[in-house]
Design a protein around this motif. Structure first.
Motif, short mmCIF file in Angstrom:
data_model
loop_
_atom_site.label_atom_id
_atom_site.label_comp_id
_atom_site.label_asym_id
_atom_site.label_seq_id
_atom_site.Cartn_x
_atom_site.Cartn_y
_atom_site.Cartn_z
N SER A 69 -25.95 -12.85 -14.31
CA SER A 69 -26.99 -12.64 -15.31
C SER A 69 -26.57 -11.60 -16.35
N ARG A 70 -25.49 -10.86 -16.05
CA ARG A 70 -25.01 -9.82 -16.97
C ARG A 70 -23.56 -10.02 -17.38
N HIS A 71 -22.79 -10.74 -16.56
CA HIS A 71 -21.36 -10.88 -16.79
C HIS A 71 -20.98 -12.36 -16.84
N LEU A 72 -19.77 -12.63 -17.34
CA LEU A 72 -19.19 -13.96 -17.31
C LEU A 72 -18.05 -13.98 -16.30
N LEU A 73 -17.89 -15.10 -15.62
CA LEU A 73 -16.83 -15.23 -14.62
C LEU A 73 -16.05 -16.50 -14.89
N ALA A 74 -14.71 -16.39 -14.93
CA ALA A 74 -13.85 -17.55 -15.12
C ALA A 74 -12.77 -17.55 -14.05
N THR A 75 -12.55 -18.70 -13.43
CA THR A 75 -11.50 -18.80 -12.41
C THR A 75 -10.45 -19.80 -12.88
N VAL A 76 -9.20 -19.53 -12.54
CA VAL A 76 -8.09 -20.42 -12.87
C VAL A 76 -7.49 -20.91 -11.56
N CYS A 77 -7.36 -22.23 -11.43
CA CYS A 77 -6.73 -22.83 -10.26
C CYS A 77 -7.44 -22.34 -8.97
N SER A 78 -6.67 -21.85 -8.01
CA SER A 78 -7.25 -21.46 -6.72
C SER A 78 -8.03 -20.15 -6.78
N GLY A 79 -8.10 -19.52 -7.96
CA GLY A 79 -8.96 -18.35 -8.10
C GLY A 79 -10.41 -18.66 -7.74
N ALA A 80 -10.78 -19.95 -7.84
CA ALA A 80 -12.13 -20.36 -7.44
C ALA A 80 -12.40 -20.06 -5.98
N LEU A 81 -11.35 -20.09 -5.14
CA LEU A 81 -11.55 -19.82 -3.72
C LEU A 81 -11.97 -18.37 -3.49
N LEU A 82 -11.39 -17.45 -4.26
CA LEU A 82 -11.78 -16.05 -4.13
C LEU A 82 -13.21 -15.85 -4.61
N ALA A 83 -13.57 -16.51 -5.71
CA ALA A 83 -14.94 -16.43 -6.21
C ALA A 83 -15.92 -17.00 -5.19
N ALA A 84 -15.52 -18.10 -4.52
CA ALA A 84 -16.38 -18.69 -3.50
C ALA A 84 -16.53 -17.74 -2.32
N ARG A 85 -15.45 -17.09 -1.92
CA ARG A 85 -15.52 -16.13 -0.82
C ARG A 85 -16.48 -14.98 -1.15
N ALA A 86 -16.57 -14.65 -2.45
CA ALA A 86 -17.47 -13.58 -2.88
C ALA A 86 -18.90 -14.07 -3.06
N GLY A 87 -19.15 -15.37 -2.84
CA GLY A 87 -20.49 -15.92 -2.97
C GLY A 87 -20.91 -16.22 -4.39
N LEU A 88 -19.96 -16.22 -5.33
CA LEU A 88 -20.29 -16.38 -6.74
C LEU A 88 -20.37 -17.83 -7.19
N LEU A 89 -20.01 -18.76 -6.31
CA LEU A 89 -20.09 -20.19 -6.65
C LEU A 89 -21.19 -20.90 -5.87
N ALA A 90 -21.99 -20.16 -5.14
CA ALA A 90 -23.04 -20.76 -4.32
C ALA A 90 -24.00 -21.59 -5.17
N GLY A 91 -24.10 -22.88 -4.83
CA GLY A 91 -25.01 -23.77 -5.52
C GLY A 91 -24.59 -24.15 -6.93
N ARG A 92 -23.39 -23.76 -7.33
CA ARG A 92 -22.96 -24.00 -8.71
C ARG A 92 -21.97 -25.17 -8.81
N ASP A 93 -21.98 -25.83 -9.98
CA ASP A 93 -20.94 -26.78 -10.30
C ASP A 93 -19.64 -26.02 -10.51
N CYS A 94 -18.55 -26.52 -9.97
CA CYS A 94 -17.28 -25.82 -10.08
C CYS A 94 -16.14 -26.78 -9.79
N THR A 95 -14.92 -26.33 -10.05
CA THR A 95 -13.74 -27.13 -9.74
C THR A 95 -12.57 -26.20 -9.47
N THR A 96 -11.46 -26.79 -9.06
CA THR A 96 -10.22 -26.07 -8.84
C THR A 96 -9.09 -27.08 -8.91
N HIS A 97 -7.87 -26.65 -8.68
CA HIS A 97 -6.74 -27.57 -8.66
C HIS A 97 -7.00 -28.65 -7.60
#
Length: 304
Positions: A100-128
């Motif tokens: 709600s205050r910041h933007l988050l962008a993941t590249v390739c498998s960086g999405a896995l770290l974001a998911a581990r942090a709970g930042l992709l919960a319920g969200r549309d997303c992709t990875t390699h």
């Protein structure tokens, strides 16, 4: 001035960092105001190539509103995110990044770290594509999309990997600065087309481009730039300074398709973009250069 913070994990993929970072740096040359920062656990980290990167900033206690966090991928991926440093980064992301205050962008498998942090919960997303199942395992609630260059869900952006990180960076530059500036950056980086979130990972805009013939590339640039125009072989040949017969031969030899078939593929891709943007089939067809929705339908059936 908008801060762009790259969060680096041990074994980070160098191109996942360098591609987007260079796009933002070049954007500053064209008038944007991005402040690039590089964060990590400790003051240095080693890349996937074994090249160390020093001078990292420690993880800050606070992030300014509007900060963009970029997480490059790593080599080893799922296993790499079990390291102590990766777990520490995940905890920091979970407690300091607020969509709600910041933007988050993941590249390739960086999405896995974001998911581990709970930042992709319920969200549309992709990875390699090789990590799609890993991403689903990291967060079963994430809506993992296949065959996408990048996916946008509110303030969270995720990309398929490597060069897709550049596409995502250009998209963010267009959003945060201006589309015209993003086009200038793409041209400077010799990126043929700035793909959109709706484009599949194997984008038709990049198909038939794995050659080095300059005249054919110039002709393809003209068609891709204005696919709605009636590009005849004669008009293209005059523009790229070869004869029509020679251009037709070169196109088949180097691009592997005829000029007509290439333009049909690009028009079909453009029409699909217009349809995704909400235009009716008739308007999408006309905007892409087809004479009617019926002609668009024929192109779809023939797989152009």
């Amino acid at each position: 001035m908008r801060e762009v913070c790259f969060v680096l994990t041990p074994g980070f993929l160098l191109l996942d960092l360098a591609g987007p970072a260079e796009a933002f740096r070049i954007a500053n040359q064209f008038g944007a105001e991005f402040a690039l920062r590089y964060l990590g656990v400790g003051d240095s980290v080693t890349s996937s190539l074994g090249l160390p990167l020093g001078g990292l900033e420690p993880l800050p206690d606070t992030l300014a509103d509007g900060t963009l966090l970029v997480i490059p991928g790593v080599t080893g991926s799922a296993e790499a995110y079990d390291s102590d440093a990766a777990r520490q980064l995940a905890r920091w992301l979970a407690t300091h990044v607020d969509p709600s205050r910041h933007l988050l962008a993941t590249v390739c498998s960086g999405a896995l770290l974001a998911a581990r942090a709970g930042l992709l919960a319920g969200r549309d997303c992709t990875t390699h594509h090789v990590h799609l199942e890993h991403l689903r395992q990291f967060d079963a609630s994430a809506k993992v999309r296949e065959n996408r260059v990048f996916v946008e869900d509110g303030a969270v952006f995720s990309s398929a990997g490597v060069t897709a990180g550049i596409d995502l960076a250009l998209h963010l530059i267009a959003r945060l600065a201006s589309p015209a500036l993003a086009r200038d950056v793409a041209r400077h980086m010799v990126v043929y087309f700035r793909r959109s979130p709706q484009d599949p990972e194997l984008s038709p805009w990049l198909s038939h481009r794995n050659h080095l013939h300059p005249a054919v590339h110039r002709a393809q640039d003209l068609i891709a730039g204005e696919p709605e125009q009636a590009w005849s072989v004669e008009t293209l040949a005059e523009a790229v300074h070869v004869s029509p017969r020679h251009l037709a031969r070169l196109f088949r030899q180097h691009a592997g398709v005829s000029v007509h078939d290439y333009q049909q593929q690009i028009r079909l891709a453009r029409a699909r973009q217009w349809l995704a943007a909400g235009l009716s089939r008739e308007k999408a067809a006309l905007s892409a250069g087809f004479s009617s929705a019926r002609q668009l339908g024929r192109a779809e059936r023939h797989g152009a």
